[in-house]
Write a protein that holds these residues in place. Structure first.
Motif, PDB file in Angstrom:
ATOM      1  N   LEU A 143       0.828  -1.198   0.000  1.00  0.00           N
ATOM      2  CA  LEU A 143       0.000   0.000   0.000  1.00  0.00           C
ATOM      3  C   LEU A 143       0.865   1.251   0.000  1.00  0.00           C
ATOM      4  CD1 LEU A 143      -2.834   1.387   0.389  1.00  0.00           C
ATOM      5  CD2 LEU A 143      -2.388   1.229   2.853  1.00  0.00           C
ATOM      6  N   ALA A 144       1.886   1.281   0.855  1.00  0.00           N
ATOM      7  CA  ALA A 144       2.761   2.450   0.948  1.00  0.00           C
ATOM      8  C   ALA A 144       3.506   2.696  -0.357  1.00  0.00           C
ATOM      9  CB  ALA A 144       3.744   2.279   2.102  1.00  0.00           C
ATOM     10  N   VAL A 145       4.031   1.635  -0.960  1.00  0.00           N
ATOM     11  CA  VAL A 145       4.758   1.775  -2.220  1.00  0.00           C
ATOM     12  C   VAL A 145       3.815   2.254  -3.325  1.00  0.00           C
ATOM     13  CG1 VAL A 145       5.935   0.481  -4.034  1.00  0.00           C
ATOM     14  CG2 VAL A 145       6.561   0.126  -1.646  1.00  0.00           C
ATOM     15  N   GLY A 146       2.626   1.673  -3.384  1.00  0.00           N
ATOM     16  CA  GLY A 146       1.674   2.093  -4.410  1.00  0.00           C
ATOM     17  C   GLY A 146       1.273   3.544  -4.279  1.00  0.00           C
ATOM     18  N   VAL A 147       0.972   3.975  -3.067  1.00  0.00           N
ATOM     19  CA  VAL A 147       0.591   5.374  -2.844  1.00  0.00           C
ATOM     20  C   VAL A 147       1.767   6.290  -3.162  1.00  0.00           C
ATOM     21  CG1 VAL A 147      -0.102   7.057  -1.085  1.00  0.00           C
ATOM     22  CG2 VAL A 147      -1.186   4.818  -1.161  1.00  0.00           C
ATOM     23  N   GLY A 148       2.975   5.887  -2.779  1.00  0.00           N
ATOM     24  CA  GLY A 148       4.154   6.697  -3.070  1.00  0.00           C
ATOM     25  C   GLY A 148       4.384   6.856  -4.560  1.00  0.00           C
ATOM     26  N   VAL A 190      -1.095   7.389   3.838  1.00  0.00           N
ATOM     27  CA  VAL A 190      -0.913   6.075   4.459  1.00  0.00           C
ATOM     28  C   VAL A 190      -1.191   6.147   5.960  1.00  0.00           C
ATOM     29  CG1 VAL A 190       0.781   4.285   4.977  1.00  0.00           C
ATOM     30  CG2 VAL A 190       0.705   5.294   2.705  1.00  0.00           C
ATOM     31  N   PHE A 191      -0.743   7.202   6.604  1.00  0.00           N
ATOM     32  CA  PHE A 191      -0.961   7.360   8.045  1.00  0.00           C
ATOM     33  C   PHE A 191      -2.451   7.432   8.366  1.00  0.00           C
ATOM     34  CE2 PHE A 191      -0.865   9.883  12.052  1.00  0.00           C
ATOM     35  CZ  PHE A 191      -0.100   9.006  12.802  1.00  0.00           C
ATOM     36  N   LEU A 192      -3.197   8.169   7.549  1.00  0.00           N
ATOM     37  CA  LEU A 192      -4.639   8.280   7.773  1.00  0.00           C
ATOM     38  C   LEU A 192      -5.345   6.944   7.556  1.00  0.00           C
ATOM     39  CD1 LEU A 192      -5.387  11.730   6.091  1.00  0.00           C
ATOM     40  CD2 LEU A 192      -5.598  11.194   8.521  1.00  0.00           C
ATOM     41  N   LEU A 193      -4.993   6.260   6.467  1.00  0.00           N
ATOM     42  CA  LEU A 193      -5.679   5.016   6.129  1.00  0.00           C
ATOM     43  C   LEU A 193      -5.346   3.888   7.105  1.00  0.00           C
ATOM     44  CD1 LEU A 193      -5.280   4.966   2.231  1.00  0.00           C
ATOM     45  CD2 LEU A 193      -7.348   5.485   3.533  1.00  0.00           C
ATOM     46  N   GLN A 194      -4.109   3.855   7.589  1.00  0.00           N
ATOM     47  CA  GLN A 194      -3.661   2.742   8.412  1.00  0.00           C
ATOM     48  C   GLN A 194      -3.876   2.946   9.907  1.00  0.00           C
ATOM     49  OE1 GLN A 194      -3.238  -0.081   6.289  1.00  0.00           O
ATOM     50  NE2 GLN A 194      -1.461  -0.503   7.556  1.00  0.00           N
TER      51      GLN A 194
END
Length: 261
Positions: free
Chosen positions: A172-177, A190-194
């Protein structure tokens, strides 16, 4: 005498992938932020796991009979995963901030191979590091409180769930980045979603907010590690796989189709 130029065959996809992965690994391990993220993860995961074991050992009733030592790693990974997600995210966003993505694409023009290497290396590093730190947390908890039970089946089950959470979170982090190409924007997302929204939305006491919070990837991670909130294993798996798959698809499209700038 005329010299004849012998054409040099292009390297195969496997060779290019190995070279690209080696370059990604070299870049990842020579950046100081990688080691800071690993240190933060170690302090958080092992520290929280050991503290939880110590607090339980000091309780008036002591340990519950049959309490497995693996709770230490699971408790520690829940907050400690974010240092590892930052590691994975920075691995794909730093070059956009520095402008080095242009030369990288020139050196590895096969963007599909570059994408595979760029996803594989940080995700594997974050997942393996998290699992090893969870083992360290379990060992620390067992040394603090030998009354805890330790069985191979419990350890295998716990580490498997931890690996699943870290694998999905890193993807998820890599994809969003890759999609946002911004360290600050990707970190906030990522912080909000996780973490933030899965805990905050149900706290409002509004039904639709609670349901919305249960649809976020962080809720799937919490259930996988702690068995909360109320959902099934299939629902938690769907959240982890679905969110990471969508993010990786969108991020992969961004790297494959968009300009480097």
């Amino acid at each position: 005498m005329t010299a004849v130029a012998v054409p040099v065959p292009e390297p195969g996809t496997g060779t290019v992938f190995v070279r690209a992965a080696a370059a990604e690994w070299l870049r990842l391990r020579t950046v100081r932020t990688t080691w800071w993220c690993l240190l933060a993860a170690a302090v958080t995961i092992v520290g929280i796991g050991a503290t939880a074991a110590f607090d339980m050992s000091q309780g008036s009733d002591g340990f519950l009979a049959g309490e497995p030592v693996t709770f230490a790693g699971e408790f520690g990974v829940l907050p400690g995963q974010f240092a590892l997600l930052v590691l994975a995210l920075l691995a794909v966003t730093q070059e956009y901030a520095s402008g080095a993505i242009g030369p990288t694409l020139q050196w590895t023009p096969r963007r599909g191979v570059l994408l595979a290497a760029r996803v594989t290396v940080p995700v594997v590093v974050a997942t393996v590091a998290g699992v090893l730190l969870a083992v360290a947390a379990n060992v620390a908890a067992w040394l603090i409180a030998p009354e805890l039970t330790l069985s191979l089946a419990d350890v295998a089950d716990s580490l498997g769930r931890i690996a699943a959470v870290l694998l999905a979170g890193s993807l998820l982090a890599v994809g969003v980045g890759l999609l946002l190409r911004s360290t600050a924007g990707a970190l906030a997302t990522v912080f909000l979603l996780q973490l933030v929204l899965p805990f905050m939305l149900p706290a409002f006491g509004v039904e639709w907010m609670r349901h919305l919070g249960e649809l976020l990837p962080g809720s799937g991670a919490i259930w996988t590690l702690l068995g909360e909130p109320d959902m099934t294993a299939a629902q938690a798996t769907a959240l982890l796989v679905g969110w990471s798959g969508v993010a990786l698809t969108a991020g992969g499209w961004s790297l494959l189709r968009r300009d480097a700038g």
